[in-house]
Write a protein that holds these residues in place. Structure first.
Motif, PDB file in Angstrom:
ATOM      1  N   ARG A 222       0.841  -1.210   0.000  1.00 36.47           N
ATOM      2  CA  ARG A 222       0.000   0.000   0.000  1.00 36.47           C
ATOM      3  C   ARG A 222       0.872   1.254   0.000  1.00 36.47           C
ATOM      4  O   ARG A 222       0.605   2.220  -0.711  1.00 36.47           O
ATOM      5  CB  ARG A 222      -0.922   0.011   1.225  1.00 36.47           C
ATOM      6  N   HIS A 223       1.933   1.212   0.820  1.00 34.76           N
ATOM      7  CA  HIS A 223       2.848   2.345   0.919  1.00 34.76           C
ATOM      8  C   HIS A 223       3.511   2.606  -0.449  1.00 34.76           C
ATOM      9  O   HIS A 223       3.573   3.745  -0.923  1.00 34.76           O
ATOM     10  CB  HIS A 223       3.897   2.030   1.993  1.00 34.76           C
TER      11      HIS A 223
ATOM     12  N   ILE B  54      -3.816   1.421 -12.192  1.00 32.10           N
ATOM     13  CA  ILE B  54      -3.190   0.242 -11.567  1.00 32.10           C
ATOM     14  C   ILE B  54      -4.049  -0.992 -11.865  1.00 32.10           C
ATOM     15  O   ILE B  54      -5.271  -0.958 -11.714  1.00 32.10           O
ATOM     16  CB  ILE B  54      -3.070   0.448 -10.038  1.00 32.10           C
ATOM     17  N   ALA B  55      -3.370  -2.071 -12.308  1.00 33.24           N
ATOM     18  CA  ALA B  55      -4.084  -3.336 -12.563  1.00 33.24           C
ATOM     19  C   ALA B  55      -3.572  -4.402 -11.610  1.00 33.24           C
ATOM     20  O   ALA B  55      -2.384  -4.449 -11.288  1.00 33.24           O
ATOM     21  CB  ALA B  55      -3.846  -3.796 -13.998  1.00 33.24           C
ATOM     22  N   LEU B  56      -4.496  -5.249 -11.183  1.00 33.56           N
ATOM     23  CA  LEU B  56      -4.138  -6.404 -10.344  1.00 33.56           C
ATOM     24  C   LEU B  56      -4.430  -7.692 -11.104  1.00 33.56           C
ATOM     25  O   LEU B  56      -5.503  -7.842 -11.704  1.00 33.56           O
ATOM     26  CB  LEU B  56      -4.955  -6.388  -9.040  1.00 33.56           C
ATOM     27  N   VAL B  57      -3.470  -8.618 -11.072  1.00 28.11           N
ATOM     28  CA  VAL B  57      -3.684  -9.967 -11.613  1.00 28.11           C
ATOM     29  C   VAL B  57      -3.481 -10.954 -10.459  1.00 28.11           C
ATOM     30  O   VAL B  57      -2.351 -11.273 -10.103  1.00 28.11           O
ATOM     31  CB  VAL B  57      -2.689 -10.285 -12.761  1.00 28.11           C
TER      32      VAL B  57
ATOM     33  N   PHE C  45       5.021  -4.814  -9.617  1.00 34.02           N
ATOM     34  CA  PHE C  45       5.044  -5.291  -8.229  1.00 34.02           C
ATOM     35  C   PHE C  45       4.574  -6.739  -8.185  1.00 34.02           C
ATOM     36  O   PHE C  45       3.519  -7.070  -8.747  1.00 34.02           O
ATOM     37  CB  PHE C  45       4.117  -4.452  -7.338  1.00 34.02           C
ATOM     38  N   LEU C  46       5.358  -7.567  -7.512  1.00 33.15           N
ATOM     39  CA  LEU C  46       4.944  -8.947  -7.282  1.00 33.15           C
ATOM     40  C   LEU C  46       4.634  -9.070  -5.795  1.00 33.15           C
ATOM     41  O   LEU C  46       5.524  -8.969  -4.942  1.00 33.15           O
ATOM     42  CB  LEU C  46       6.080  -9.911  -7.683  1.00 33.15           C
ATOM     43  N   PHE C  47       3.334  -9.232  -5.501  1.00 34.22           N
ATOM     44  CA  PHE C  47       2.893  -9.317  -4.109  1.00 34.22           C
ATOM     45  C   PHE C  47       2.854 -10.788  -3.715  1.00 34.22           C
ATOM     46  O   PHE C  47       2.093 -11.573  -4.307  1.00 34.22           O
ATOM     47  CB  PHE C  47       1.514  -8.661  -3.982  1.00 34.22           C
TER      48      PHE C  47
ATOM     49  N   ILE D 262      -6.506  -4.437  -0.475  1.00 37.07           N
ATOM     50  CA  ILE D 262      -5.083  -4.130  -0.238  1.00 37.07           C
ATOM     51  C   ILE D 262      -4.524  -3.296  -1.393  1.00 37.07           C
ATOM     52  O   ILE D 262      -3.876  -2.271  -1.182  1.00 37.07           O
ATOM     53  CB  ILE D 262      -4.263  -5.439  -0.075  1.00 37.07           C
ATOM     54  N   VAL D 263      -4.798  -3.739  -2.616  1.00 35.77           N
ATOM     55  CA  VAL D 263      -4.167  -3.106  -3.791  1.00 35.77           C
ATOM     56  C   VAL D 263      -4.964  -1.878  -4.262  1.00 35.77           C
ATOM     57  O   VAL D 263      -4.398  -0.927  -4.786  1.00 35.77           O
ATOM     58  CB  VAL D 263      -4.024  -4.147  -4.935  1.00 35.77           C
TER      59      VAL D 263
END
Ligand code: AMP
Length: 283
Positions: free
Chosen positions: A11-12, A22-25, A87-89, A135-136
């Motif tokens: 998040r930071h 921003i995209a999340l996969v 970013f790899l979470f 979160i994202v």
């Protein structure tokens, strides 16, 4: 690419990119070309791509493959880096040891098809996807059409909870012989790998019969089961449903009809789906 394990740290980091798309996969890792196609879609539509890799214990039943699920993290990270992921979470855990006190359930849509055979599975999926979206806080999130029931459930969750995210669907990536790519394909023996192609053949046969005018889904399903038997397989389910409501269809008409199949080869459970009839165009 930054690899991040802590939700608060992600998040930071993302705070600096809030003016961009921003995209999340979300994935469980063991990445294959299907996952990579989702990343490509995300890169096309957004400036910043976050891939999550988390083998979510909530969506595995007691007798399922949680402990054995493949986790080739170094190789996954290398592929993400090569694809230009930002970013790899990779959280080590997302819930307290006792599990989350708050869980989600998407009624009705989660009951049939895979839900009927994997009790609690989609509650686990909805709970973790909601958590990852929180979160994202992405502008969009990409999901594969291979898990059509999951996609439908996530769309409904996003709608009902008014989550500020676009759900983007990506087509099924297949091997050259038609087998839908899956992290679980690596469990298959050589013989099972050959047998596995029949899942897609059944769906193609149903599609062809439908194109030739067959409207009774019972006829399509019986012929599909016959083809499966010829290859020594039984379906866990083989059904035709409305692709939006997931209601069963007996006669193909104006509704968007989609065929769904699940079958076990040894201990490995595979699923696949295809559209049989698009919804009728509005005039
Ligand atoms: P998983 O790692 O199996 O949880 O899958 C992560 C995401 O990849 C989900 O949105 C899946 O629907 C998608 N996916 C898995 N296999 C494929 C495939 N063969 N083609 C397209 N998307 C896929």
């Amino acid at each position: 690419m930054k690899v991040i394990e802590e939700a608060s740290w992600l998040r930071h980091e993302l705070a600096a990119f809030r003016h961009e798309r921003i995209a999340l996969v979300p994935t469980m890792g063991c990445l294959h070309e299907g996952h990579i196609s989702l990343i490509h879609q995300a890169k096309k539509l957004a400036d910043v791509v976050v891939v999550s890799i988390y083998v979510n214990p909530l969506q595995f039943g007691a007798n399922e493959d949680l402990a054995h699920y493949p986790r080739p993290f170094a190789e996954d990270a290398r592929r993400c880096q090569a694809e230009g992921v930002n970013f790899l979470f990779h959280p080590t855990k997302l819930y307290d040891d006792a599990g989350p006190a708050v869980t989600l359930r998407v009624a009705a849509l989660a009951d049939g098809l895979c839900g009927a055979h994997r009790s609690g599975h989609f509650d686990g999926v909805a709970t973790v996807v909601n958590l990852l979206l929180n979160i994202v806080q992405p502008d969009l999130a990409v999901f594969g059409e291979k898990d059509w029931q999951q996609l439908t459930i996530i769309r409904r969750m996003v709608h009902d909870l008014c989550l500020p995210v676009d759900v983007v669907a990506a087509p099924i990536a297949r091997e050259a012989d038609g087998l839908a790519m899956s992290s679980r394909n690596r469990y298959l023996s050589t013989t099972q790998r050959q047998q596995a192609t029949v899942l897609n053949q059944v769906l193609c046969q149903m599609h062809a019969q439908c194109q030739h005018g067959e409207q009774q889904t019972g006829v399509l399903i019986d012929a599909g089961r016959c083809l499966l038997h010829q290859h020594g397989l039984d379906a866990e389910y083989l059904e035709v449903r409305d692709e939006n409501t997931l209601q069963a269809i007996t006669t193909i008409g104006q509704q968007p009809a989609r065929a769904f199949i699940a079958a076990r080869l040894g201990n490995t459970r595979l699923i696949d789906t295809t559209i049989l009839r698009e919804s009728a165009p509005c005039n």
